[in-house]
Design an enzyme around this catalytic site. Structure first.
Site, PDB file in Angstrom:
ATOM      1  N   GLU A 166       0.827  -1.202   0.000  1.00  0.00           N
ATOM      2  CA  GLU A 166       0.000   0.000   0.000  1.00  0.00           C
ATOM      3  C   GLU A 166       0.864   1.256   0.000  1.00  0.00           C
ATOM      4  O   GLU A 166       2.003   1.231   0.472  1.00  0.00           O
ATOM      5  CB  GLU A 166      -0.902   0.013   1.247  1.00  0.00           C
ATOM      6  CG  GLU A 166      -1.941  -1.101   1.199  1.00  0.00           C
ATOM      7  CD  GLU A 166      -2.836  -1.196   2.438  1.00  0.00           C
ATOM      8  OE1 GLU A 166      -4.018  -1.512   2.273  1.00  0.00           O
ATOM      9  OE2 GLU A 166      -2.360  -0.974   3.567  1.00  0.00           O
ATOM     10  N   CYS A 179       3.398   8.440   1.390  1.00  0.00           N
ATOM     11  CA  CYS A 179       3.965   7.469   2.318  1.00  0.00           C
ATOM     12  C   CYS A 179       4.167   6.187   1.515  1.00  0.00           C
ATOM     13  O   CYS A 179       3.201   5.590   1.034  1.00  0.00           O
ATOM     14  CB  CYS A 179       2.967   7.256   3.461  1.00  0.00           C
ATOM     15  SG  CYS A 179       3.499   6.057   4.677  1.00  0.00           S
ATOM     16  N   CYS A 186       6.826  -7.059   6.555  1.00  0.00           N
ATOM     17  CA  CYS A 186       7.927  -6.499   7.335  1.00  0.00           C
ATOM     18  C   CYS A 186       8.432  -7.583   8.273  1.00  0.00           C
ATOM     19  O   CYS A 186       7.645  -8.362   8.806  1.00  0.00           O
ATOM     20  CB  CYS A 186       7.452  -5.292   8.138  1.00  0.00           C
ATOM     21  SG  CYS A 186       8.780  -4.444   9.029  1.00  0.00           S
ATOM     22  N   CYS A 190       7.054  -5.823  15.206  1.00  0.00           N
ATOM     23  CA  CYS A 190       6.627  -4.955  16.319  1.00  0.00           C
ATOM     24  C   CYS A 190       5.167  -5.269  16.662  1.00  0.00           C
ATOM     25  O   CYS A 190       4.307  -5.246  15.782  1.00  0.00           O
ATOM     26  CB  CYS A 190       6.775  -3.484  15.945  1.00  0.00           C
ATOM     27  SG  CYS A 190       8.465  -3.039  15.501  1.00  0.00           S
ATOM     28  N   CYS A 193       2.115  -2.965  15.462  1.00  0.00           N
ATOM     29  CA  CYS A 193       2.009  -2.546  14.070  1.00  0.00           C
ATOM     30  C   CYS A 193       1.408  -3.656  13.224  1.00  0.00           C
ATOM     31  O   CYS A 193       1.851  -4.808  13.288  1.00  0.00           O
ATOM     32  CB  CYS A 193       3.395  -2.170  13.544  1.00  0.00           C
ATOM     33  SG  CYS A 193       3.387  -1.693  11.810  1.00  0.00           S
ATOM     34  N   GLU A 249      10.634  -2.246   6.553  1.00  0.00           N
ATOM     35  CA  GLU A 249      11.725  -1.573   7.261  1.00  0.00           C
ATOM     36  C   GLU A 249      12.738  -1.153   6.185  1.00  0.00           C
ATOM     37  O   GLU A 249      13.481  -1.990   5.663  1.00  0.00           O
ATOM     38  CB  GLU A 249      12.341  -2.543   8.281  1.00  0.00           C
ATOM     39  CG  GLU A 249      13.670  -2.108   8.861  1.00  0.00           C
ATOM     40  CD  GLU A 249      13.713  -0.676   9.377  1.00  0.00           C
ATOM     41  OE1 GLU A 249      12.782  -0.257  10.079  1.00  0.00           O
ATOM     42  OE2 GLU A 249      14.680   0.039   9.049  1.00  0.00           O
ATOM     43  N   SER A 282      12.493   6.323   7.791  1.00  0.00           N
ATOM     44  CA  SER A 282      12.148   6.002   9.172  1.00  0.00           C
ATOM     45  C   SER A 282      12.554   4.559   9.470  1.00  0.00           C
ATOM     46  O   SER A 282      12.308   3.662   8.671  1.00  0.00           O
ATOM     47  CB  SER A 282      10.635   6.169   9.342  1.00  0.00           C
ATOM     48  OG  SER A 282      10.215   5.720  10.599  1.00  0.00           O
ATOM     49  N   SER A 305      12.211   5.379  15.072  1.00  0.00           N
ATOM     50  CA  SER A 305      11.025   4.936  15.818  1.00  0.00           C
ATOM     51  C   SER A 305      11.487   4.419  17.162  1.00  0.00           C
ATOM     52  O   SER A 305      11.809   3.252  17.303  1.00  0.00           O
ATOM     53  CB  SER A 305      10.307   3.828  15.046  1.00  0.00           C
ATOM     54  OG  SER A 305       9.814   4.331  13.834  1.00  0.00           O
ATOM     55  N   LEU A 306      11.514   5.297  18.141  1.00  0.00           N
ATOM     56  CA  LEU A 306      12.082   4.910  19.439  1.00  0.00           C
ATOM     57  C   LEU A 306      11.015   4.270  20.344  1.00  0.00           C
ATOM     58  O   LEU A 306      11.165   3.162  20.809  1.00  0.00           O
ATOM     59  CB  LEU A 306      12.711   6.134  20.118  1.00  0.00           C
ATOM     60  CG  LEU A 306      13.574   5.800  21.323  1.00  0.00           C
ATOM     61  CD1 LEU A 306      14.842   5.069  20.923  1.00  0.00           C
ATOM     62  CD2 LEU A 306      13.914   7.049  22.122  1.00  0.00           C
ATOM     63  N   HIS A 307       9.970   5.006  20.609  1.00  0.00           N
ATOM     64  CA  HIS A 307       8.800   4.519  21.360  1.00  0.00           C
ATOM     65  C   HIS A 307       9.028   4.190  22.841  1.00  0.00           C
ATOM     66  O   HIS A 307       8.051   3.994  23.577  1.00  0.00           O
ATOM     67  CB  HIS A 307       8.127   3.327  20.676  1.00  0.00           C
ATOM     68  CG  HIS A 307       7.735   3.594  19.252  1.00  0.00           C
ATOM     69  ND1 HIS A 307       6.949   4.664  18.883  1.00  0.00           N
ATOM     70  CD2 HIS A 307       8.043   2.954  18.090  1.00  0.00           C
ATOM     71  CE1 HIS A 307       6.780   4.645  17.568  1.00  0.00           C
ATOM     72  NE2 HIS A 307       7.443   3.636  17.067  1.00  0.00           N
ATOM     73  N   ASN A 384      -2.330   4.516  16.797  1.00  0.00           N
ATOM     74  CA  ASN A 384      -3.484   4.243  15.933  1.00  0.00           C
ATOM     75  C   ASN A 384      -3.995   2.846  16.214  1.00  0.00           C
ATOM     76  O   ASN A 384      -3.201   1.919  16.399  1.00  0.00           O
ATOM     77  CB  ASN A 384      -3.082   4.349  14.461  1.00  0.00           C
ATOM     78  CG  ASN A 384      -2.846   5.777  14.057  1.00  0.00           C
ATOM     79  OD1 ASN A 384      -3.659   6.652  14.340  1.00  0.00           O
ATOM     80  ND2 ASN A 384      -1.716   6.034  13.418  1.00  0.00           N
ATOM     81  N   CYS A 427      -0.347   5.476  10.268  1.00  0.00           N
ATOM     82  CA  CYS A 427       0.870   4.785  10.709  1.00  0.00           C
ATOM     83  C   CYS A 427       0.528   3.495  11.414  1.00  0.00           C
ATOM     84  O   CYS A 427      -0.283   3.474  12.339  1.00  0.00           O
ATOM     85  CB  CYS A 427       1.653   5.644  11.690  1.00  0.00           C
ATOM     86  SG  CYS A 427       2.230   7.157  10.972  1.00  0.00           S
TER      87      CYS A 427
HETATM   88  N1  SAH Z   1       9.725   0.267   9.746  1.00  0.00           N
HETATM   89  C1  SAH Z   1       9.857   1.687   9.811  1.00  0.00           C
HETATM   90  C2  SAH Z   1       8.873   2.440   8.937  1.00  0.00           C
HETATM   91  C3  SAH Z   1       7.411   2.028   8.960  1.00  0.00           C
HETATM   92  S1  SAH Z   1       6.352   2.463  10.258  1.00  0.00           S
HETATM   93  C4  SAH Z   1       9.746   2.172  11.232  1.00  0.00           C
HETATM   94  O1  SAH Z   1       9.299   1.414  12.070  1.00  0.00           O
HETATM   95  O2  SAH Z   1      10.155   3.278  11.523  1.00  0.00           O
HETATM   96  C5  SAH Z   1       6.197   4.173  10.346  1.00  0.00           C
HETATM   97  C6  SAH Z   1       5.912   4.646  11.766  1.00  0.00           C
HETATM   98  O3  SAH Z   1       4.629   4.212  12.250  1.00  0.00           O
HETATM   99  C7  SAH Z   1       6.921   4.109  12.771  1.00  0.00           C
HETATM  100  O4  SAH Z   1       7.344   5.137  13.604  1.00  0.00           O
HETATM  101  C8  SAH Z   1       6.106   3.101  13.533  1.00  0.00           C
HETATM  102  O5  SAH Z   1       6.638   2.827  14.775  1.00  0.00           O
HETATM  103  C9  SAH Z   1       4.758   3.787  13.588  1.00  0.00           C
HETATM  104  N2  SAH Z   1       3.661   2.912  13.979  1.00  0.00           N
HETATM  105  C10 SAH Z   1       3.554   1.571  13.844  1.00  0.00           C
HETATM  106  N3  SAH Z   1       2.384   1.131  14.339  1.00  0.00           N
HETATM  107  C11 SAH Z   1       1.738   2.209  14.816  1.00  0.00           C
HETATM  108  C12 SAH Z   1       0.482   2.401  15.442  1.00  0.00           C
HETATM  109  N4  SAH Z   1      -0.349   1.390  15.641  1.00  0.00           N
HETATM  110  N5  SAH Z   1       0.138   3.668  15.782  1.00  0.00           N
HETATM  111  C13 SAH Z   1       0.963   4.711  15.541  1.00  0.00           C
HETATM  112  N6  SAH Z   1       2.155   4.581  14.952  1.00  0.00           N
HETATM  113  C14 SAH Z   1       2.546   3.354  14.597  1.00  0.00           C
END
Ligand code: SAH
Length: 434
Positions: A166, A179, A186, A190, A193, A249, A282, A305-307, A384, A427
């Site tokens: 997509e 995007c 992937c 995670c 996601c 990724e 990213s 993407s630290l989180h 999200n 995202c």
């Molecule tokens: N693999 C890369 C790029 C794809 S995701 C990465 O992880 O950075 C793009 C962004 O969306 C990342 O920051 C990811 O952590 C975030 N993301 C994934 N799932 C999400 C969710 N359910 N809600 C909000 N952001 C999310």
């Protein structure tokens, strides 16, 4: 497709102790100790867990990471896979002069067309042969969903081998962002996601990545994206910004992604002639690849993407943290800034009671400030939902406190605008199902 994830509410021992204590209060109210009282005030700690789908595990029982794509086959070579000199060499093999390669490149990168009927500048008897050789069909549109009064469009593409990916196109005042996906699925697994749940199928080719942009540009040119502004302000007429935040990724598909980036910034007709600073890569934090990216000589924007600022939580939230810990990825991110002068973005999806505690905001600020000032900004985003998920986004007041804590400690922080939730295009929601 099942895409459900949920947190398992594991109260910290301190919280359970206080709950036990509360239960006792009816019979022995005076038994509450000072320690238990302070424990009761401690916020809950929800830990990540999956529910409704099985997270693939490695033999050690840790979440499986896939760096190599199970499927190695790649689509046929396309004009966008090649540099201009490579295209010219290919044309020579076909007995055609080099300038024809340039003409064909103009059609693709500037007119967004692969249709021989529209190439009257090419020799009539060879047009079909040229386009069939140089433009194998890479992306077939399967579905298009629109929201935000037409300003956000999600495309579902089928690739030559049936893989689905997509991309999401978004019009903002004065700019248009696409995007893009960089992998089919992937391998980073995670738990919050949707993309990771089905694992990795294969890497996308350079041309498959670029064709998402060319196809989006064609849709825009045909008037397929939103209403133009009526206030006389500037409207973009093609994609101006790219975020590698679709499926995959990007740094696990390093070579093809970087070739695509080089072609995005290459002057037309070699490439799309885009500005490097409008391109954001990213990553979950592949430290060696981040260090390599710093040496590429293209000033793109880098996002991490630290989180979570602590390894204890990040190990569970971002499985690749097993390999490269928080401090190592932050060092790599800081090095990116030192080498390129480009300010780094830290992405942080705020998840209720999981990573949104004030102490985590303080720890994050401390770790960022320890490396320097002015090199980074933090981009929190409310989590999200993925369908059926009971992981929840943080409460607005908690988000505000998290953001203000960072700002008070001198870290520029802005809540990220999120688009496309209604069409599962935001995202973390891309799962590419028909
Ligand atoms: N693999 C890369 C790029 C794809 S995701 C990465 O992880 O950075 C793009 C962004 O969306 C990342 O920051 C990811 O952590 C975030 N993301 C994934 N799932 C999400 C969710 N359910 N809600 C909000 N952001 C999310």
């Amino acid at each position: 497709m099942e895409r459900m994830t949920s947190p398992k509410n594991i109260p910290s021992p301190a919280v359970s102790a206080s709950a036990a204590n509360d239960a006792k209060t009816t019979t022995a109210p005076k038994s509450r100790t000072a320690e238990a009282r302070s424990a009761a005030r401690r916020p809950a700690q929800v830990m990540p867990a999956t529910e409704g789908w099985d997270q693939a595990k490695n033999p050690e029982g840790r979440p499986l990471l896939q760096f190599k794509s199970p499927r190695v086959s790649q689509p046929p070579v396309h004009l966008a896979d090649m540099t201009l000199p490579e295209r010219e060499a290919r044309f020579k093999e076909m007995g055609l002069p080099a300038f024809r390669a340039k003409q064909l490149s103009v059609h693709y990168f500037q007119h967004y067309t692969t249709d021989p009927e529209r190439m009257s500048d090419l020799p009539k008897d060879r047009r079909t042969e040229i386009t069939e050789t140089m433009f194998p069909k890479l992306l077939t549109e399967i579905k298009r969903l629109t929201t935000d009064n037409g300003d956000t469009v999600k495309f579902l593409w089928r690739l030559f081998d049936g893989s689905l990916v997509e991309s999401v196109l978004m019009r903002y005042p004065g700019r248009i962002t696409l995007c893009v996906s960089s992998q089919c699925g992937c391998g980073m697994n995670c738990p919050f996601c949707a993309t990771g749940q089905a694992g990795l199928t294969r890497n996308m080719s350079t041309a498959e990545i670029l064709d998402q942009i060319v196809q989006a540009n064609r849709v825009i040119a045909e008037g397929g994206l939103g209403n133009l502004r009526r206030d006389g302000g500037h409207d973009a007429d093609r994609v101006t910004n790219i975020v590698f935040m679709g499926m995959g990724e990007p740094l696990a598909n390093y070579k093809r992604v970087m070739n695509a980036v080089h072609r995005m910034v290459a002057e037309a007709p070699e490439g799309l002639g885009m500005s490097a600073r409008g391109i954001t890569v990213s990553t979950v934090g592949l430290a060696p690849a981040i260090r390599k990216l710093a040496e590429e000589g293209v000033a793109i924007t880098f996002a991490l993407s630290l989180h979570a600022p602590d390894d204890e939580l990040r190990d569970e939230l971002i499985p690749v943290n097993d390999k490269w810990k928080v401090d190592e990825v932050l060092d790599a991110a800081y090095n990116y800034y030192k080498v390129t002068g480009r300010r780094v973005s830290i992405e942080y999806a705020l998840i209720k009671d999981m990573n949104d505690h004030p102490w985590r905001a303080e720890m994050l600020a401390k770790k960022l400030n320890a490396r320097g000032r002015g090199w980074v900004h933090v981009n929190p985003i409310p989590l999200n939902p993925t369908p059926g998920s009971i992981w929840t986004s943080s409460e607005p007041a908690v988000m505000a406190e998290f953001i203000n804590t960072l700002i008070d400690l001198g870290v520029p922080t802005t809540l990220r605008d999120t688009r496309g939730k209604e069409i599962d295009g935001a995202c973390g929601q891309l799962a590419a199902a028909e």
